[in-house]
Motif scaffolding. Structure first.
Motif, PDB file in Angstrom:
ATOM      1  N   CYS A  90     -10.492 -40.650  -7.262  1.00 52.63           N
ATOM      2  CA  CYS A  90     -11.330 -40.704  -8.970  1.00 52.63           C
ATOM      3  C   CYS A  90     -12.687 -41.270  -8.262  1.00 52.63           C
ATOM      4  O   CYS A  90     -13.845 -40.795  -8.286  1.00 52.63           O
ATOM      5  N   GLU A  91     -12.928 -42.048  -7.891  1.00 55.99           N
ATOM      6  CA  GLU A  91     -13.616 -42.622  -6.118  1.00 55.99           C
ATOM      7  C   GLU A  91     -14.117 -43.809  -7.931  1.00 55.99           C
ATOM      8  O   GLU A  91     -15.322 -44.719  -7.298  1.00 55.99           O
ATOM      9  N   THR A  92     -13.559 -44.255  -8.941  1.00 60.79           N
ATOM     10  CA  THR A  92     -14.180 -45.365 -10.080  1.00 60.79           C
ATOM     11  C   THR A  92     -13.237 -46.086 -10.862  1.00 60.79           C
ATOM     12  O   THR A  92     -14.068 -46.637 -11.059  1.00 60.79           O
ATOM     13  N   CYS A  93     -12.650 -45.602  -9.923  1.00 58.26           N
ATOM     14  CA  CYS A  93     -11.027 -46.692 -10.563  1.00 58.26           C
ATOM     15  C   CYS A  93     -11.329 -47.874 -10.145  1.00 58.26           C
ATOM     16  O   CYS A  93     -11.607 -48.264  -8.533  1.00 58.26           O
ATOM     17  N   CYS A  96      -9.701 -47.017  -6.566  1.00 54.96           N
ATOM     18  CA  CYS A  96     -10.915 -46.798  -5.328  1.00 54.96           C
ATOM     19  C   CYS A  96     -11.518 -47.360  -5.257  1.00 54.96           C
ATOM     20  O   CYS A  96     -12.421 -47.249  -4.281  1.00 54.96           O
ATOM     21  N   CYS A 104      -5.266 -44.471  -5.798  1.00 53.42           N
ATOM     22  CA  CYS A 104      -6.429 -44.040  -6.831  1.00 53.42           C
ATOM     23  C   CYS A 104      -5.272 -44.059  -8.351  1.00 53.42           C
ATOM     24  O   CYS A 104      -4.473 -43.572  -8.233  1.00 53.42           O
ATOM     25  N   GLU A 105      -5.777 -44.764  -9.536  1.00 54.21           N
ATOM     26  CA  GLU A 105      -4.973 -45.063 -10.505  1.00 54.21           C
ATOM     27  C   GLU A 105      -5.129 -43.325 -10.924  1.00 54.21           C
ATOM     28  O   GLU A 105      -3.760 -43.515 -11.929  1.00 54.21           O
TER      29      GLU A 105
END
Ligand code: ZN
Ligand code: ZN
Length: 370
Positions: A90-93, A96, A104-105
């Motif tokens: 996701c590149e936002t958790c 990440c 990634c979660e």
């Protein structure tokens, strides 16, 4: 639409049949598949040995062309050639953001359960059984609906079959060397297991300039592939003690030992053969349930490092394009890794050849275009 696909309706039951595929929803993309890599994970999955369980459409390595896009898709458009990324971070958790995109979660609840990222499926059999999408991509089908985060654009000169193997075997093997071990030039390295991942680790060792590079396997046919991929020495562990041989060839043990098998035997070989101060990297996942005795003496008195590496510790949207460019620059010999091509109908034969060790990497091809 109706598409031909390789699926497991239940554990241990592999069939190639027509299935119904719904159109892409928001953030999703319809890809016409051109190539799909044949990996041990697909084999273990239809046998019910991994986390994602049937009923599902198999396949997680692949490449193809974008045919249609759903609402809000911005990264690709129809006509683009894409490599399939089965690790759509996701590149936002928080994980990440800490740089560990491979962990990634959002993946455990979706991708690793063979669901699309919204938790649903677009696939079902003609008699109405809902099918999951293996690793959110299900590439062993004529068409796939994937999240746009699973589509990595590639240049027009990269063959689909090469792009297909970059997304898994190559990323896992080369990434373990570059990212996990951060291996340095001139140091001796060994790779246990000369399948697709092991051969990729050998190429990673060659890329960074390790020397010598020693391949260990039980099959002579696979050691021959390893020599072609850059191994300077080979050890047949069915004939000789691998730990003794690795110590002899390197004057005390390799600085880095990459275990692409992940069995109790190979993990102890990796840790046992690494030189004092050296590093054993476990890449392979032979079985998740085994317990392996670890010697504190190896770790403490000999100051060794024992590292795990999941998909080469990669950040997919950074590392997959980098691997594509290394291939285009002639630094990774990926054409030679693909030793056999099969039509989708011949997947059972491809699995058979993979287990028999007669191929380096097999790829399913759809249509004529490479
Ligand atoms: Zn794979
Ligand atoms: Zn994330």
């Amino acid at each position: 639409m109706r598409v031909k696909a390789a699926l497991a309706r239940e554990i241990g039951k592999l069939t190639i049949e027509e299935v119904e595929l719904d159109p892409p929803k928001a953030d999703e993309v319809l890809v016409r598949m051109r190539a799909a890599g044949v990996c041990h994970s697909d084999l273990h999955t239809y046998r019910g040995e991994l986390r994602a369980v049937p009923p599902l459409v198999l396949g997680h390595e692949g490449a193809g062309t974008v045919e249609a896009v759903g609402e809000n898709v911005t990264r690709v458009q129809p006509g683009d050639r894409v490599l399939i990324n089965w690790l759509p971070a996701c590149e936002t958790c928080p994980t990440c953001l800490s740089g560990r995109h491979n962990l990634c979660e959002r993946l455990p609840g979706t991708t690793f359960r063979a669901l699309l990222l919204d938790g649903t499926s677009r696939l079902r059999t003609l008699d109405g059984l809902t099918l999951k999408h293996y690793l959110s991509v299900a590439t062993m089908a004529e068409y796939a609906v994937i999240h746009e985060d699973s589509a990595i654009p590639i240049p027009g000169d990269v063959p689909f079959e090469v792009a297909a193997i970059i997304g898994c075997a190559v990323a896992t093997g080369v990434g373990a060397v570059l990212n996990t071990a951060q291996a340095r030039a001139g140091r001796p390295a060994a790779v246990i297991g000369a399948g697709g991942v092991g051969l990729s680790a050998i190429q990673g060792c060659q890329l960074v300039g390790c020397h010598p590079i020693i391949a260990v396997d039980l099959m002579e046919s696979k050691l021959a592939f390893a020599r072609r991929m850059g191994a300077t020495h080979t050890v047949n562990a069915s004939e000789t003690d691998a730990v003794d041989a690795l110590r002899d060839l390197t004057g005390g043990g390799p600085e880095y030992v990459f275990d692409s098998v992940g069995s109790a035997v190979t993990i102890s070989q990796a840790l046992g053969s690494a030189r004092p101060g050296g590093t054993a990297v476990i890449i392979g996942l032979h079985a998740t349930q085994i317990e392996v005795p670890i010697s504190p003496g190896e770790l403490v008195l000999r100051n060794k490092r024992l590292l795990g590496s999941f998909v080469g510790s990669i950040r997919p949207r950074v590392d997959l394009p980098m691997l594509v460019e290394l291939y285009r620059a002639g630094r990774l010999q990926l054409d030679d890794m693909i030793t056999k091509r099969y039509p989708l109908d011949d997947l059972p034969q491809a699995f058979h050849d993979m287990e028999a060790g007669t191929i380096a990497r097999g790829v399913l091809v759809f249509g004529d275009e490479r």
